[in-house]
Design a protein around this motif. Structure first.
Motif, PDB file in Angstrom:
ATOM      1  N   ASP A 107       0.869  -1.173   0.000  1.00  0.00           N
ATOM      2  CA  ASP A 107       0.000   0.000   0.000  1.00  0.00           C
ATOM      3  C   ASP A 107       0.905   1.222   0.000  1.00  0.00           C
ATOM      4  O   ASP A 107       1.917   1.234   0.698  1.00  0.00           O
ATOM      5  CB  ASP A 107      -0.899  -0.010   1.249  1.00  0.00           C
ATOM      6  N   VAL A 136      -1.439   3.403   6.547  1.00  0.00           N
ATOM      7  CA  VAL A 136      -2.334   2.261   6.318  1.00  0.00           C
ATOM      8  C   VAL A 136      -1.575   0.953   6.540  1.00  0.00           C
ATOM      9  O   VAL A 136      -2.084   0.033   7.182  1.00  0.00           O
ATOM     10  CB  VAL A 136      -2.945   2.311   4.901  1.00  0.00           C
ATOM     11  N   ARG A 137      -0.353   0.878   5.991  1.00  0.00           N
ATOM     12  CA  ARG A 137       0.446  -0.340   6.186  1.00  0.00           C
ATOM     13  C   ARG A 137       0.687  -0.598   7.672  1.00  0.00           C
ATOM     14  O   ARG A 137       0.564  -1.724   8.146  1.00  0.00           O
ATOM     15  CB  ARG A 137       1.794  -0.238   5.456  1.00  0.00           C
ATOM     16  N   LYS A 168     -11.444  -1.371   2.341  1.00  0.00           N
ATOM     17  CA  LYS A 168     -10.641  -1.064   3.524  1.00  0.00           C
ATOM     18  C   LYS A 168     -11.447  -0.864   4.790  1.00  0.00           C
ATOM     19  O   LYS A 168     -10.888  -0.922   5.880  1.00  0.00           O
ATOM     20  CB  LYS A 168      -9.774   0.171   3.260  1.00  0.00           C
ATOM     21  N   ASP A 169     -12.752  -0.626   4.674  1.00  0.00           N
ATOM     22  CA  ASP A 169     -13.522  -0.477   5.911  1.00  0.00           C
ATOM     23  C   ASP A 169     -14.057  -1.821   6.429  1.00  0.00           C
ATOM     24  O   ASP A 169     -14.856  -1.878   7.343  1.00  0.00           O
ATOM     25  CB  ASP A 169     -14.650   0.548   5.761  1.00  0.00           C
ATOM     26  N   THR A 170     -13.552  -2.915   5.853  1.00  0.00           N
ATOM     27  CA  THR A 170     -13.884  -4.252   6.358  1.00  0.00           C
ATOM     28  C   THR A 170     -13.366  -4.375   7.794  1.00  0.00           C
ATOM     29  O   THR A 170     -12.214  -4.011   8.059  1.00  0.00           O
ATOM     30  CB  THR A 170     -13.205  -5.331   5.478  1.00  0.00           C
ATOM     31  N   VAL A 202      -7.173  -5.183  -1.123  1.00  0.00           N
ATOM     32  CA  VAL A 202      -7.770  -4.467   0.011  1.00  0.00           C
ATOM     33  C   VAL A 202      -7.730  -2.995  -0.373  1.00  0.00           C
ATOM     34  O   VAL A 202      -6.673  -2.370  -0.349  1.00  0.00           O
ATOM     35  CB  VAL A 202      -6.982  -4.709   1.318  1.00  0.00           C
ATOM     36  N   THR A 203      -8.861  -2.458  -0.791  1.00  0.00           N
ATOM     37  CA  THR A 203      -8.839  -1.139  -1.405  1.00  0.00           C
ATOM     38  C   THR A 203      -9.956  -0.223  -0.947  1.00  0.00           C
ATOM     39  O   THR A 203     -11.012  -0.693  -0.512  1.00  0.00           O
ATOM     40  CB  THR A 203      -8.882  -1.293  -2.940  1.00  0.00           C
ATOM     41  N   THR A 204      -9.706   1.066  -1.047  1.00  0.00           N
ATOM     42  CA  THR A 204     -10.731   2.080  -0.795  1.00  0.00           C
ATOM     43  C   THR A 204     -11.716   2.094  -1.954  1.00  0.00           C
ATOM     44  O   THR A 204     -12.867   2.452  -1.803  1.00  0.00           O
ATOM     45  CB  THR A 204     -10.060   3.474  -0.706  1.00  0.00           C
ATOM     46  N   LEU A 251     -11.251  -9.226   7.876  1.00  0.00           N
ATOM     47  CA  LEU A 251     -10.052  -9.206   7.035  1.00  0.00           C
ATOM     48  C   LEU A 251      -9.168 -10.416   7.364  1.00  0.00           C
ATOM     49  O   LEU A 251      -8.678 -11.100   6.457  1.00  0.00           O
ATOM     50  CB  LEU A 251      -9.269  -7.903   7.235  1.00  0.00           C
ATOM     51  N   LEU A 276      -2.632  -1.756   9.357  1.00  0.00           N
ATOM     52  CA  LEU A 276      -2.946  -3.141   8.984  1.00  0.00           C
ATOM     53  C   LEU A 276      -2.018  -4.115   9.713  1.00  0.00           C
ATOM     54  O   LEU A 276      -2.463  -5.146  10.228  1.00  0.00           O
ATOM     55  CB  LEU A 276      -2.818  -3.341   7.476  1.00  0.00           C
ATOM     56  N   ASP A 336      -3.152  -2.963  -2.472  1.00  0.00           N
ATOM     57  CA  ASP A 336      -3.996  -1.816  -2.778  1.00  0.00           C
ATOM     58  C   ASP A 336      -4.064  -1.719  -4.302  1.00  0.00           C
ATOM     59  O   ASP A 336      -3.164  -2.210  -4.995  1.00  0.00           O
ATOM     60  CB  ASP A 336      -3.371  -0.547  -2.187  1.00  0.00           C
TER      61      ASP A 336
END
Length: 201
Positions: free
Chosen positions: A8, A13-14, A104-106, A81-83, A111, A17, A54
């Motif tokens: 990503d 974000v990385r 990404k809001d999972t 895994v994306t917006t 996830l 996660l 991403d």
């Protein structure tokens, strides 16, 4: 232990996660990269079981990377895994060889479960996105129409687009006319934006 590679372009974000996945007893983050061009080498070096990709990254985008991983490092499965939960992206990612697609809001627990399923050889797709993708149908644009529309996103005139794609202005107009008809829009910029919004570019 399931080993994971994070790809990503956003370091935050990385990091988030990685922190969430470290809470799972059977998942270990073994590498992370911020550029699509670095993923295949990182997958080889780390021996990761699953790569979280991403879509929009510098260098190769996530869909290109999924195809490269499938061809060059088949032992590493891809999970997008994306917006950008666009139906066109979902279809293109699965066609490229990705094993799953989530937004990404999972929730973190979902996830982690998606990673386990992908590692086990199953396919995982966000249910709402799968429904939308089926309802929307396949990408109606040809590769050439997509190429020409990508060059129209910035509002460039036909002559400039023709020069960029090495085609005559008349040929570009023909492709644009077809794309405008297929997207049900009024002009080339609108057609390009609709195509982008649907994940067709």
């Amino acid at each position: 232990m399931i080993t994971v590679l994070l790809a990503d372009d956003q370091a935050l974000v990385r990091g988030a996660l990685a922190a969430l996945l470290r809470l799972e007893p059977d998942i270990e983050v073994v590498a992370d990269v911020g550029n699509g061009d670095d993923v295949v080498d990182a997958a080889r070096a780390s021996g990761a079981d699953v790569c979280l990709l991403d879509i929009e990254m510098p260098g190769a985008d996530g869909i290109e990377v999924a195809a490269r991983l499938a061809a060059e490092v088949p032992g590493t499965r891809s999970l997008m895994v994306t917006t950008f939960g666009r139906p066109g992206y979902l279809r293109r990612a699965l066609e490229a060889g990705a094993s799953g697609f989530v937004v990404k809001d999972t929730p973190a627990t979902e996830l982690a479960e998606a990673i386990r399923k992908v590692h086990a050889g199953l396919r995982v797709v966000d249910p709402a996105l799968a429904t939308e993708s089926l309802a929307g149908g396949a990408n109606p644009l040809t590769e050439r129409e997509r190429e020409v529309l990508r060059e129209c996103l910035d509002g460039a005139p036909v002559a400039a687009v023709a020069a960029r794609v090495h085609l005559s202005a008349g040929t570009v107009r023909n492709y644009l006319s077809a794309a405008i008809g297929k997207t049900g829009t009024a002009n080339r910029v609108e057609a390009a934006r609709v195509a982008q919004r649907n994940g067709w570019l």
